[in-house]
Motif scaffolding. Structure first.
Motif, mmCIF file in Angstrom:
data_model
loop_
_atom_site.group_PDB
_atom_site.id
_atom_site.type_symbol
_atom_site.label_atom_id
_atom_site.label_comp_id
_atom_site.label_asym_id
_atom_site.label_seq_id
_atom_site.Cartn_x
_atom_site.Cartn_y
_atom_site.Cartn_z
ATOM 1 N N LEU A 168 35.174 26.732 31.404
ATOM 2 C CA LEU A 168 35.056 28.001 31.045
ATOM 3 C C LEU A 168 33.897 28.084 30.234
ATOM 4 O O LEU A 168 33.110 29.058 30.423
ATOM 5 C CB LEU A 168 36.216 28.350 29.737
ATOM 6 C CG LEU A 168 36.150 29.535 29.279
ATOM 7 C CD1 LEU A 168 36.327 30.546 30.478
ATOM 8 C CD2 LEU A 168 37.246 29.722 28.151
ATOM 9 N N ASN A 200 30.234 30.427 31.092
ATOM 10 C CA ASN A 200 29.470 31.238 30.007
ATOM 11 C C ASN A 200 27.909 30.859 29.969
ATOM 12 O O ASN A 200 27.166 31.779 29.954
ATOM 13 C CB ASN A 200 29.976 30.993 28.558
ATOM 14 C CG ASN A 200 31.397 31.946 28.471
ATOM 15 O OD1 ASN A 200 31.104 33.154 28.130
ATOM 16 N ND2 ASN A 200 32.388 31.407 28.759
ATOM 17 N N VAL A 226 32.265 35.151 29.314
ATOM 18 C CA VAL A 226 33.604 35.179 30.310
ATOM 19 C C VAL A 226 34.822 34.880 29.606
ATOM 20 O O VAL A 226 34.535 33.853 28.632
ATOM 21 C CB VAL A 226 33.279 33.897 31.480
ATOM 22 C CG1 VAL A 226 34.343 33.928 32.507
ATOM 23 C CG2 VAL A 226 31.891 34.379 32.056
ATOM 24 N N SER A 227 35.665 35.488 29.625
ATOM 25 C CA SER A 227 37.080 35.054 29.039
ATOM 26 C C SER A 227 38.335 35.392 29.542
ATOM 27 O O SER A 227 38.390 36.259 30.468
ATOM 28 C CB SER A 227 37.010 35.992 27.505
ATOM 29 O OG SER A 227 36.598 37.141 27.819
ATOM 30 N N TRP A 228 39.344 34.975 29.415
ATOM 31 C CA TRP A 228 40.538 35.192 29.891
ATOM 32 C C TRP A 228 41.194 36.485 29.219
ATOM 33 O O TRP A 228 41.239 36.720 27.947
ATOM 34 C CB TRP A 228 41.672 34.119 29.320
ATOM 35 C CG TRP A 228 41.411 32.916 30.442
ATOM 36 C CD1 TRP A 228 41.112 31.657 29.872
ATOM 37 C CD2 TRP A 228 41.801 32.678 31.858
ATOM 38 N NE1 TRP A 228 41.031 30.615 31.027
ATOM 39 C CE2 TRP A 228 41.561 31.338 31.965
ATOM 40 C CE3 TRP A 228 42.276 33.551 32.847
ATOM 41 C CZ2 TRP A 228 41.692 30.824 33.188
ATOM 42 C CZ3 TRP A 228 42.540 33.044 34.181
ATOM 43 C CH2 TRP A 228 42.126 31.714 34.322
ATOM 44 N N GLU A 249 43.692 36.658 35.310
ATOM 45 C CA GLU A 249 42.399 37.489 35.198
ATOM 46 C C GLU A 249 41.395 37.100 34.304
ATOM 47 O O GLU A 249 41.727 36.847 33.090
ATOM 48 C CB GLU A 249 42.836 39.053 34.866
ATOM 49 C CG GLU A 249 43.672 39.758 36.331
ATOM 50 C CD GLU A 249 43.813 41.119 36.174
ATOM 51 O OE1 GLU A 249 43.564 42.122 36.985
ATOM 52 O OE2 GLU A 249 44.111 41.597 34.927
ATOM 53 N N LEU A 250 40.046 37.080 34.504
ATOM 54 C CA LEU A 250 39.066 36.673 33.785
ATOM 55 C C LEU A 250 38.302 38.087 33.501
ATOM 56 O O LEU A 250 38.059 39.036 34.419
ATOM 57 C CB LEU A 250 38.197 35.844 34.322
ATOM 58 C CG LEU A 250 38.498 34.274 34.160
ATOM 59 C CD1 LEU A 250 38.113 33.625 35.368
ATOM 60 C CD2 LEU A 250 38.941 33.698 33.122
ATOM 61 N N ARG A 251 37.604 38.200 32.504
ATOM 62 C CA ARG A 251 36.661 39.064 32.174
ATOM 63 C C ARG A 251 35.376 38.562 32.134
ATOM 64 O O ARG A 251 34.957 37.747 31.562
ATOM 65 C CB ARG A 251 36.941 39.883 30.926
ATOM 66 C CG ARG A 251 35.936 40.784 30.248
ATOM 67 C CD ARG A 251 36.259 41.465 28.841
ATOM 68 N NE ARG A 251 35.358 42.128 28.300
ATOM 69 C CZ ARG A 251 34.105 41.864 27.430
ATOM 70 N NH1 ARG A 251 34.084 40.797 27.117
ATOM 71 N NH2 ARG A 251 33.460 42.797 27.175
ATOM 72 N N PHE A 252 34.428 39.152 32.851
ATOM 73 C CA PHE A 252 33.017 38.830 33.234
ATOM 74 C C PHE A 252 31.855 39.908 32.682
ATOM 75 O O PHE A 252 32.318 41.049 32.952
ATOM 76 C CB PHE A 252 32.550 38.504 34.553
ATOM 77 C CG PHE A 252 33.031 37.204 35.147
ATOM 78 C CD1 PHE A 252 31.868 36.085 35.381
ATOM 79 C CD2 PHE A 252 34.512 36.783 35.476
ATOM 80 C CE1 PHE A 252 32.524 34.809 36.021
ATOM 81 C CE2 PHE A 252 34.763 35.592 36.088
ATOM 82 C CZ PHE A 252 33.789 34.543 36.300
ATOM 83 N N CYS A 308 33.036 31.403 40.294
ATOM 84 C CA CYS A 308 34.376 30.698 40.282
ATOM 85 C C CYS A 308 34.409 29.600 41.119
ATOM 86 O O CYS A 308 35.178 28.767 40.708
ATOM 87 C CB CYS A 308 35.196 31.950 40.617
ATOM 88 S SG CYS A 308 35.426 33.282 39.375
#
Length: 250
Positions: A170, A174, A189-191, A196-199, A213
């Motif tokens: 993770l 970032n 980048v976070s869950w 689902e991840l937020r970029f 990814c």
């Protein structure tokens, strides 16, 4: 020491007044003066030269439109390729979002010189910006821009099972990954939830998120862009579009 000479259209672009192409068109129409004299195409100026733009140019510029499209899968961002249609074909009166309250009426002439400001892969969905305005394009994809783009990305493990990420991987998403031998800029980048991840990125290399990814053992199942700068996709339906309203800025 003499001042550096630059092409007038480049200087107009540097000042954020217009794109180079638009500036050249204005010069051809005699709508630009330098130090009180009508400019000529290809002329060069210094940074201290006084540039004046005709009100005719400014009025023409106000007519330029920027369109926000919720692009579906199966459309390419720019020119047609490999049998796939460009997203621009979706800009029709029928696909105009009924809740768009911008004070602009649709005209087919708005499709002239309407180009994507940034790309969105054929198998990705979400916010695609198309514009006639070189200033808008420059603010999004110019060499010096640091505009954020936000994506929601559904992922799975490479074998299709539930996705997992070590703290180390993770952190690599970032900052620390390379593509094509060049380090990527820092990302956020976070869950969002279990799959689902937020970029949030400030660059847009070809298939960047998918390749990022893959580098940490994930495959992308769905990629949706939800924000460009300060402009969000919001409730705009898939396959429909709206205008960028006066007062809205990236």
């Amino acid at each position: 020491m003499s001042e550096e000479l630059v092409r007038l259209s480049k200087r107009i672009s540097e000042l954020g007044i217009a794109s180079r192409r638009e500036a050249d068109a204005w010069i051809e129409k005699c709508w630009v003066k330098v130090n009180g004299e009508i400019a000529t195409l290809g002329m060069k100026v210094t940074h201290s030269d006084r540039i004046q733009i005709s009100s005719k140019a400014k009025n023409e510029q106000k007519k330029l439109v920027t369109i926000l499209l919720n692009k579906p899968v199966g459309y390419v961002s720019g020119q047609a390729e490999d049998g796939y249609e460009p997203a621009k074909v979706l800009i029709t009166a029928q696909n105009h979002w009924v809740k768009d309250d911008a004070p602009i009426r649709f005209s087919p002439s708005q499709l002239n010189h309407l180009v994507p400001a940034g790309r969105l892969d054929i198998d990705s969905v979400g916010l695609l910006v198309l514009t006639q305005d070189g200033r808008v394009a420059k603010s999004i994809i110019g060499e010096t821009t640091d505009l954020e783009k936000e994506y929601i990305v559904r992922v799975a493990a490479l074998d299709g099972s539930r996705p997992t990420l070590s703290a180390e991987n993770l952190a690599l998403l970032n900052f620390g990954l390379q593509l094509d031998g060049k380090p990527l800029l820092p990302a956020k980048v976070s869950w969002l939830n279990e799959d689902e991840l937020r970029f949030v990125l400030k660059e847009g290399k070809k298939r960047q998120i998918r390749r990022m990814c893959e580098a940490v053992g994930l495959k992308v199942l769905r990629l949706k862009r939800v924000r460009v700068g300060r402009i969000v996709l919001g409730h705009l339906p898939l396959g429909q579009w709206r205008y960028l309203k006066p007062g809205e800025n990236f």
